[in-house]
Design a protein around this motif. Structure first.
Motif, PDB file in Angstrom:
ATOM      1  N   ASP A  55       0.872  -1.279  -0.052  1.00 24.14           N
ATOM      2  CA  ASP A  55      -0.111  -0.070  -0.079  1.00 24.14           C
ATOM      3  C   ASP A  55       0.981   1.242   0.017  1.00 24.14           C
ATOM      4  OD1 ASP A  55      -2.733   1.417   0.288  1.00 24.14           O
ATOM      5  OD2 ASP A  55      -1.726   2.046   2.232  1.00 24.14           O
ATOM      6  N   PRO A  72      -2.367  -6.029  -7.519  1.00 28.00           N
ATOM      7  CA  PRO A  72      -2.596  -6.646  -6.040  1.00 28.00           C
ATOM      8  C   PRO A  72      -2.602  -7.756  -5.881  1.00 28.00           C
ATOM      9  CG  PRO A  72      -4.757  -6.052  -7.535  1.00 28.00           C
ATOM     10  CD  PRO A  72      -3.501  -5.547  -8.267  1.00 28.00           C
ATOM     11  N   THR A  73      -2.478  -8.806  -6.640  1.00 28.58           N
ATOM     12  CA  THR A  73      -2.012 -10.227  -6.548  1.00 28.58           C
ATOM     13  C   THR A  73      -0.776 -10.504  -6.031  1.00 28.58           C
ATOM     14  OG1 THR A  73      -2.129 -10.617  -8.867  1.00 28.58           O
ATOM     15  CG2 THR A  73      -4.303 -10.846  -7.771  1.00 28.58           C
ATOM     16  N   GLY A  93       1.955  -7.849  -6.326  1.00 29.06           N
ATOM     17  CA  GLY A  93       2.573  -6.726  -5.666  1.00 29.06           C
ATOM     18  C   GLY A  93       3.762  -6.209  -6.685  1.00 29.06           C
TER      19      GLY A  93
END
Length: 278
Positions: free
Chosen positions: A170, A236-237, A239
């Protein structure tokens, strides 16, 4: 003043008659760079063969800083370099390059802010606070240089965050990718404005105008940086960047365009001075 050309509220080029009856080709780019207007009645110069020894000191500084920063970005995006160098060293190479970009961008912004208030090339340039920062609402060059300066600061944030190895996904998205996107967007807008400043027609190159070549190269480079930012979007899976090949190719191509454009800055300055003497 006649044959005024420009975009909306901005006058970017015009034919000006001097008190002695001679005519000059005035351009907003040459004006903000402190380059003398070119006489209309002159032979086209073979500018790319001209030696840049007559270039202004500011053009050498800006060209050198932009070129060195672009070299850092190009080097950092080469597999032959980053495959054999520690990741933190590669990240610092990009950060140094971004700082050099910011230094050059500020010199360019200051050059625009300090431009004379009249079209007379002999008029004094601004000094003091107004010569360091200020608003030139009727100058398209001011918007181009100001937005580019903001873009380099976004790159400073992005590349510095990339030197840290303790960021979670994030944080990487918000501290590395998001500023990179904003910086690329600023570069694209600034380059489009700078191109509009020197090009009265979108696809027509003004004869013998080195400034047009610089603006066109910077615009192409900004498009390439934008594509690299798109490819750098984190998945997102995993990075990982969505398209690392596009990131490297776009960064290298963009840096190469800016490098060549930077090398032409002293040539533009020397060519304008030679034209003025002729």
């Amino acid at each position: 003043m006649r044959n005024v050309q420009g975009r909306s509220l901005f006058a970017t080029r015009a034919t000006v008659t001097r008190p002695d009856g001679s005519e000059i080709d005035w351009s907003a780019r040459r004006h903000r760079k402190g380059l003398a207007p070119a006489p209309l009645a002159q032979r086209p110069l073979r500018r790319f063969r001209d030696r840049a020894r007559g270039a202004s000191r500011s053009s050498w500084w800006m060209g050198g800083l932009f070129a060195t920063g672009a070299f850092c970005f190009a080097l950092g995006s080469l597999p032959l370099f980053f495959d054999h160098i520690r990741a933190d060293v590669v990240a610092w190479v990009f950060f140094v390059g971004s700082v050099l970009f910011t230094s050059a961008a500020y010199l360019q912004f200051r050059e625009c802010v300090a431009a004379p208030d009249t079209i007379d090339p002999a008029a004094p340039r601004r000094h003091g606070v107004h010569g360091l920062i200020g608003l030139r609402a009727r100058s398209i060059g001011w918007y181009a240089t100001a937005i580019q300066l903001v873009g380099t600061v976004f790159f400073n944030v992005s590349t510095f965050a990339a030197t840290r190895a303790d960021l979670d996904l994030d944080q990487q998205v918000h501290l590395i990718w998001v500023p990179d996107v904003w910086g690329s967007a600023c570069f694209l807008i600034a380059s489009a404005l700078a191109y509009a400043e020197v090009s009265p027609h979108i696809w027509r190159r003004p004869r013998g105008d080195v400034g047009w070549n610089i603006a066109a190269l910077n615009l192409l480079g900004s498009v390439a940086f934008g594509l690299a930012a798109v490819g750098a979007r984190y998945l997102p899976t995993t990075g990982e960047p969505a398209n690392i090949a596009l990131v490297n190719l776009g960064t290298f191509a963009g840096a190469l365009c800016f490098l060549i454009g930077a090398a032409l800055l002293p040539i533009e300055s020397a060519g304008a001075r030679d034209a003025s003497r002729r």
